[in-house]
Design an enzyme around this catalytic site. Structure first.
Site, mmCIF file in Angstrom:
data_model
loop_
_atom_site.group_PDB
_atom_site.id
_atom_site.type_symbol
_atom_site.label_atom_id
_atom_site.label_comp_id
_atom_site.label_asym_id
_atom_site.label_seq_id
_atom_site.Cartn_x
_atom_site.Cartn_y
_atom_site.Cartn_z
ATOM 1 N N THR A 70 0.789 -1.226 0.000
ATOM 2 C CA THR A 70 0.000 0.000 0.000
ATOM 3 C C THR A 70 0.830 1.290 0.000
ATOM 4 O OG1 THR A 70 -1.825 -1.117 1.068
ATOM 5 C CG2 THR A 70 -1.746 1.272 1.329
HETATM 6 P P1 AMP Z 1 -1.709 -3.219 3.471
HETATM 7 O O1 AMP Z 1 -1.104 -3.775 4.705
HETATM 8 O O2 AMP Z 1 -0.666 -2.946 2.422
HETATM 9 O O3 AMP Z 1 -2.829 -4.030 2.985
HETATM 10 O O4 AMP Z 1 -2.275 -1.794 3.890
HETATM 11 C C1 AMP Z 1 -3.637 -1.448 3.832
HETATM 12 C C2 AMP Z 1 -4.001 -0.656 5.028
HETATM 13 O O5 AMP Z 1 -3.320 0.605 5.023
HETATM 14 C C3 AMP Z 1 -5.463 -0.268 5.089
HETATM 15 O O6 AMP Z 1 -6.223 -1.229 5.765
HETATM 16 C C4 AMP Z 1 -5.462 1.054 5.804
HETATM 17 O O7 AMP Z 1 -6.011 0.922 7.088
HETATM 18 C C5 AMP Z 1 -4.006 1.440 5.904
HETATM 19 N N1 AMP Z 1 -3.822 2.841 5.510
HETATM 20 C C6 AMP Z 1 -4.226 3.431 4.385
HETATM 21 N N2 AMP Z 1 -3.908 4.734 4.367
HETATM 22 C C7 AMP Z 1 -3.289 4.983 5.538
HETATM 23 C C8 AMP Z 1 -2.724 6.149 6.116
HETATM 24 N N3 AMP Z 1 -2.747 7.318 5.465
HETATM 25 N N4 AMP Z 1 -2.162 6.024 7.325
HETATM 26 C C9 AMP Z 1 -2.113 4.830 7.972
HETATM 27 N N5 AMP Z 1 -2.645 3.706 7.464
HETATM 28 C C10 AMP Z 1 -3.228 3.762 6.265
HETATM 29 ZN ZN ZN Z 2 -3.173 -1.497 -0.383
HETATM 30 ZN ZN ZN Z 3 -3.785 -4.878 1.791
#
Ligand code: AMP
Ligand code: ZN
Ligand code: ZN
Length: 398
Positions: A70
């Site tokens: 992400t």
């Molecule tokens: P991943 O672990 O790569 O799947 O990350 C996805 C998660 O990133 C989502 O569930 C969000 O809760 C988190 N996320 C998205 N944008 C933000 C942000 N600006 N700050 C902190 N966490 C975030």
């Molecule tokens: Zn993501």
């Molecule tokens: Zn994810």
């Protein structure tokens, strides 16, 4: 009489507020991220709003940067740089210049520290310098004072701020007088990624999340139309999603003594720092061939991944065969469901791309997600900074 006076004042006030809008509203550019919206979800027949926008505009598939996570990919799209060059090389990372500390997306003390973000300048900072106003309804990095600058309006990420409230906030921004109305807006949805992790990409829960987000975007488009606010929409995702389960796990403990490594990241890829003095033993054990996993020293990663030159990349990067997961001891989350982070050549890591009203039309094919940046800058009318992008989207503009 006082009542009449108040009425008169109200009329004058309303005239003053709208006076700046005497001429047509300038178009706004809205960059929408649906986290984890795999490119082919658009073909499920459950997205009337997105499908309509795509049919009247352009659609394609975004190839994420490696690692297909992400934070690295959200920052790639607003800087035009790959993770090696923008500095956010993972959702979790360490930097040799800051021993003992670890960046993690869930740890605000680190994730809000400009130190991690300052290797690149995101679109809203460059726009601000050019006098173009930005407002972010969430985007990784937007809460951080990067080069001491933030968007004119921004909110601290909070997953509990509901989708209706996110849309209303944007519509409120657009109701402002022209002088303080944003020209560049971001919007972020996490529900499709959440459901993908918990239930897998083929689940009814993912479809329900897709349908919900689709209807929210429909509400945004309708709200903008009611205001008479023209908008160019770029609707993107950061990566796709792939089904995972407990039968496809690689346990590093079977290969090495876990005390000899620090696992900075685990799952679809593992970022491994050998503990001091053990480098050779760890490298020998990991770098040999394994079933369902390939490990590389960071300097020997395949060139097509464009990854490994930033000192924040761990010494050894192991990439699981798509669908497999690498763990160092107990998995930190339930393995059965879905995951992303695999090699960006995995077709299931490809992400959504829709452009509406920006001049692109038809099927634009598969494009690296760093190419979103020059397109975005063109739409908001600000010169892009030097980046890794080649401008393939911009070249398609009429
Ligand atoms: P991943 O672990 O790569 O799947 O990350 C996805 C998660 O990133 C989502 O569930 C969000 O809760 C988190 N996320 C998205 N944008 C933000 C942000 N600006 N700050 C902190 N966490 C975030
Ligand atoms: Zn993501
Ligand atoms: Zn994810």
């Amino acid at each position: 009489m006082p009542r009449l006076l108040i009425l008169l004042l109200l009329c004058l006030l309303s005239f003053a507020t709208h006076a700046g809008d005497g001429h047509a509203r300038a178009p706004a550019t809205i960059l929408i991220s649906i986290d984890g919206f795999r490119a082919d979800y658009l073909d499920r027949g459950i997205t009337p709003n997105l499908s309509r926008l795509a049919a009247n505009g352009a659609r394609g598939k975004l190839r994420p940067s490696f690692p297909t996570k992400t934070f690295p990919n959200h920052y790639a799209m607003v800087t035009g740089k790959r993770p090696d060059n923008h500095g956010i090389v993972g959702n979790n990372m360490i930097d040799p210049r800051r021993p003992g500390e670890k960046f993690s997306l869930g740890d605000p003390k680190q994730s809000l520290d400009p130190f991690w973000w300052d290797e690149a300048e995101p679109a809203w900072v460059t726009a601000g310098k050019a006098g173009v106003r930005s407002a972010t309804m969430f985007w990784p990095g937007s809460e951080v004072a990067i080069g001491a600058a933030r968007p004119a309006d921004w909110l601290r990420y909070d997953r509990h701020i509901g989708y209706a409230q996110r849309i209303d906030t944007i519509l409120d921004w657009m109701r402002r007088p022209a002088a303080i109305r944003p020209a560049f807006v971001t919007l972020y949805f996490e529900a499709v990624d959440d459901a993908g992790h918990r239930f897998g990409p083929g689940s009814a829960e993912v479809n329900a999340a897709i349908t919900d987000v689709d209807s929210r975007i429909g509400a945004l488009v309708a709200g903008l139309a009611d205001l008479g606010q023209p908008a160019r929409l770029l609707i993107v995702a950061d990566h796709g999603m792939r089904a995972t389960d407990e039968s496809r796990v690689i346990q590093l403990a079977d290969l090495i003594d876990l005390a000899s490594i620090v696992a900075v990241e685990v799952g679809p890829y593992a970022a491994i720092e050998p503990a001091a003095g053990t480098d050779d033993r760890v490298a020998q054990a990991l770098l040999k061939p394994h079933d369902h996993m390939t490990c590389h020293r960071r300097e020997d990663l395949p060139a097509r991944l464009h990854y490994g030159r930033n000192p924040r990349v761990a010494a050894i990067i192991c990439i699981a065969e798509p669908g497999w997961s690498i763990f160092a001891g107990d998995p930190p989350w339930p393995v059965t469901g879905g995951a992303h982070g695999y090699d960006n050549s995995d077709p299931e890591m490809l992400a959504l791309f829709i452009a509406h009203n920006g001049g692109l039309t038809g099927d634009v094919g598969t494009v690296d997600n760093i190419e979103v940046y020059p397109l975005l800058m063109r739409l908001i009318g600000v010169a892009p900074l030097a980046s890794d992008a080649t401008g393939v989207f911009v070249a398609k503009l009429p």
